[in-house]
Design a protein around this motif. Sequence first.
Motif, mmCIF file in Angstrom:
data_model
loop_
_atom_site.group_PDB
_atom_site.id
_atom_site.type_symbol
_atom_site.label_atom_id
_atom_site.label_comp_id
_atom_site.label_asym_id
_atom_site.label_seq_id
_atom_site.Cartn_x
_atom_site.Cartn_y
_atom_site.Cartn_z
ATOM 1 N N THR A 1 1.093 9.729 11.272
ATOM 2 C CA THR A 1 2.480 9.649 10.413
ATOM 3 C C THR A 1 2.222 8.472 9.696
ATOM 4 O OG1 THR A 1 3.396 10.784 12.059
ATOM 5 C CG2 THR A 1 4.825 9.648 10.928
ATOM 6 N N TYR A 2 1.878 7.346 10.498
ATOM 7 C CA TYR A 2 1.998 5.928 9.592
ATOM 8 C C TYR A 2 0.861 5.968 8.619
ATOM 9 C CZ TYR A 2 4.849 3.418 13.218
ATOM 10 O OH TYR A 2 5.847 3.006 14.304
ATOM 11 N N GLU A 3 -0.130 6.533 8.771
ATOM 12 C CA GLU A 3 -1.169 6.897 7.636
ATOM 13 C C GLU A 3 -0.561 7.670 6.377
ATOM 14 O OE1 GLU A 3 -4.499 8.480 9.590
ATOM 15 O OE2 GLU A 3 -5.358 6.522 10.113
ATOM 16 N N ARG A 4 0.312 8.224 6.759
ATOM 17 C CA ARG A 4 0.988 9.148 5.549
ATOM 18 C C ARG A 4 2.050 8.357 4.921
ATOM 19 N NH1 ARG A 4 2.792 13.895 9.161
ATOM 20 N NH2 ARG A 4 4.674 13.839 8.001
ATOM 21 N N ILE A 5 2.625 7.490 5.536
ATOM 22 C CA ILE A 5 3.733 6.662 4.968
ATOM 23 C C ILE A 5 2.915 5.474 4.288
ATOM 24 C CG2 ILE A 5 5.168 4.860 5.475
ATOM 25 C CD1 ILE A 5 6.155 6.462 8.030
ATOM 26 N N TYR A 6 1.891 4.984 4.755
ATOM 27 C CA TYR A 6 1.015 4.035 3.921
ATOM 28 C C TYR A 6 0.400 4.549 2.606
ATOM 29 C CZ TYR A 6 1.409 1.347 8.463
ATOM 30 O OH TYR A 6 1.868 0.685 9.606
ATOM 31 N N ASP A 7 0.027 5.911 2.810
ATOM 32 C CA ASP A 7 -0.580 6.485 1.499
ATOM 33 C C ASP A 7 0.342 6.473 0.524
ATOM 34 O OD1 ASP A 7 -3.030 6.758 2.786
ATOM 35 O OD2 ASP A 7 -2.671 8.959 3.238
ATOM 36 N N VAL A 8 1.738 6.781 0.685
ATOM 37 C CA VAL A 8 2.905 7.001 -0.256
ATOM 38 C C VAL A 8 3.046 5.621 -0.665
ATOM 39 C CG1 VAL A 8 5.277 7.374 -0.576
ATOM 40 C CG2 VAL A 8 3.839 9.008 0.477
ATOM 41 N N VAL A 9 3.177 4.783 0.060
ATOM 42 C CA VAL A 9 3.388 3.079 -0.384
ATOM 43 C C VAL A 9 2.338 2.636 -1.396
ATOM 44 C CG1 VAL A 9 4.041 0.916 0.475
ATOM 45 C CG2 VAL A 9 5.175 2.717 1.658
ATOM 46 N N ARG A 10 1.247 2.929 -1.140
ATOM 47 C CA ARG A 10 0.055 2.473 -2.048
ATOM 48 C C ARG A 10 0.298 3.092 -3.116
ATOM 49 N NH1 ARG A 10 -3.320 3.322 2.930
ATOM 50 N NH2 ARG A 10 -3.632 1.337 3.949
ATOM 51 N N GLN A 11 0.958 4.018 -3.637
ATOM 52 C CA GLN A 11 1.230 4.521 -4.740
ATOM 53 C C GLN A 11 2.200 3.864 -5.702
ATOM 54 O OE1 GLN A 11 0.400 8.832 -5.159
ATOM 55 N NE2 GLN A 11 0.109 8.686 -2.798
ATOM 56 N N ILE A 12 3.037 3.260 -5.189
ATOM 57 C CA ILE A 12 4.163 2.535 -5.838
ATOM 58 C C ILE A 12 3.599 1.247 -6.645
ATOM 59 C CG2 ILE A 12 6.308 1.489 -5.564
ATOM 60 C CD1 ILE A 12 6.507 2.599 -2.723
ATOM 61 N N MET B 1 -4.501 -4.735 5.408
ATOM 62 C CA MET B 1 -4.295 -3.213 5.101
ATOM 63 C C MET B 1 -4.087 -2.730 3.711
ATOM 64 S SD MET B 1 -2.057 -2.408 8.481
ATOM 65 C CE MET B 1 -1.786 -0.785 8.305
ATOM 66 N N ALA B 2 -3.760 -3.844 2.881
ATOM 67 C CA ALA B 2 -3.476 -3.266 1.351
ATOM 68 C C ALA B 2 -2.491 -2.310 1.172
ATOM 69 C CB ALA B 2 -5.133 -3.097 0.701
ATOM 70 N N VAL B 3 -1.395 -2.617 2.052
ATOM 71 C CA VAL B 3 -0.241 -1.689 1.700
ATOM 72 C C VAL B 3 0.963 -2.597 1.103
ATOM 73 C CG1 VAL B 3 1.356 -0.334 2.912
ATOM 74 C CG2 VAL B 3 -0.868 -0.448 3.706
ATOM 75 N N PRO B 4 1.487 -2.276 -0.040
ATOM 76 C CA PRO B 4 2.302 -3.121 -0.654
ATOM 77 C C PRO B 4 3.976 -2.922 -0.287
ATOM 78 C CG PRO B 4 1.742 -1.490 -2.227
ATOM 79 C CD PRO B 4 1.049 -1.363 -0.928
ATOM 80 N N TRP B 5 4.063 -3.300 1.325
ATOM 81 C CA TRP B 5 5.278 -2.962 1.867
ATOM 82 C C TRP B 5 6.314 -3.724 1.304
ATOM 83 C CZ3 TRP B 5 7.798 -7.428 3.204
ATOM 84 C CH2 TRP B 5 7.119 -8.707 2.810
ATOM 85 N N HIS B 6 6.096 -4.604 0.383
ATOM 86 C CA HIS B 6 7.458 -5.355 -0.195
ATOM 87 C C HIS B 6 7.887 -4.431 -1.259
ATOM 88 C CE1 HIS B 6 3.926 -6.240 -2.697
ATOM 89 N NE2 HIS B 6 4.901 -6.300 -3.655
ATOM 90 N N ARG B 7 7.350 -3.432 -1.668
ATOM 91 C CA ARG B 7 7.804 -2.440 -2.592
ATOM 92 C C ARG B 7 9.000 -1.599 -2.234
ATOM 93 N NH1 ARG B 7 2.155 -2.024 -5.543
ATOM 94 N NH2 ARG B 7 2.244 -4.049 -6.544
#
Length: 113
Positions: free
Chosen positions: A4-15, A50-56
């Motif tokens: 589930t977390y990987e699915r979330i991170y995959d979406v966030v990486r596209q922002i 992790m290279a996830v732009p969480w701040h977006r």
Amino acid sequence: MTTTYERIYDVVRQIPSGRVATYGQVAELAGLIGKPRLVGYALYRVTDDMAVPWHRVINAKGEVSRSPVRNGTDYLQQALLEDEGIIFNNKGKIELSTYRWHPPIEMLERLEI
């Protein structure tokens, strides 16, 4: 198998830089409709490597969600967004109609939204 977390991170990486998505928007795109808090929990666990732009990812009011357990990252989040050209008003809000990310139609079609 994707967690589930990987699915979330995959979406966030596209922002893209200079755009934001809401917790609810990310949840929906990750196939987790109605679970925006789960997105918040997942993003809280992001580490620098992790290279996830969480701040977006922000709340539906156009604000950074403040939390006493984030140890100053609320201010870091706003600074990172400002570095990408996002403007906050004097109440700490951004204009979602200007900065909200609109995912590619292929992503929406895949989810049948």
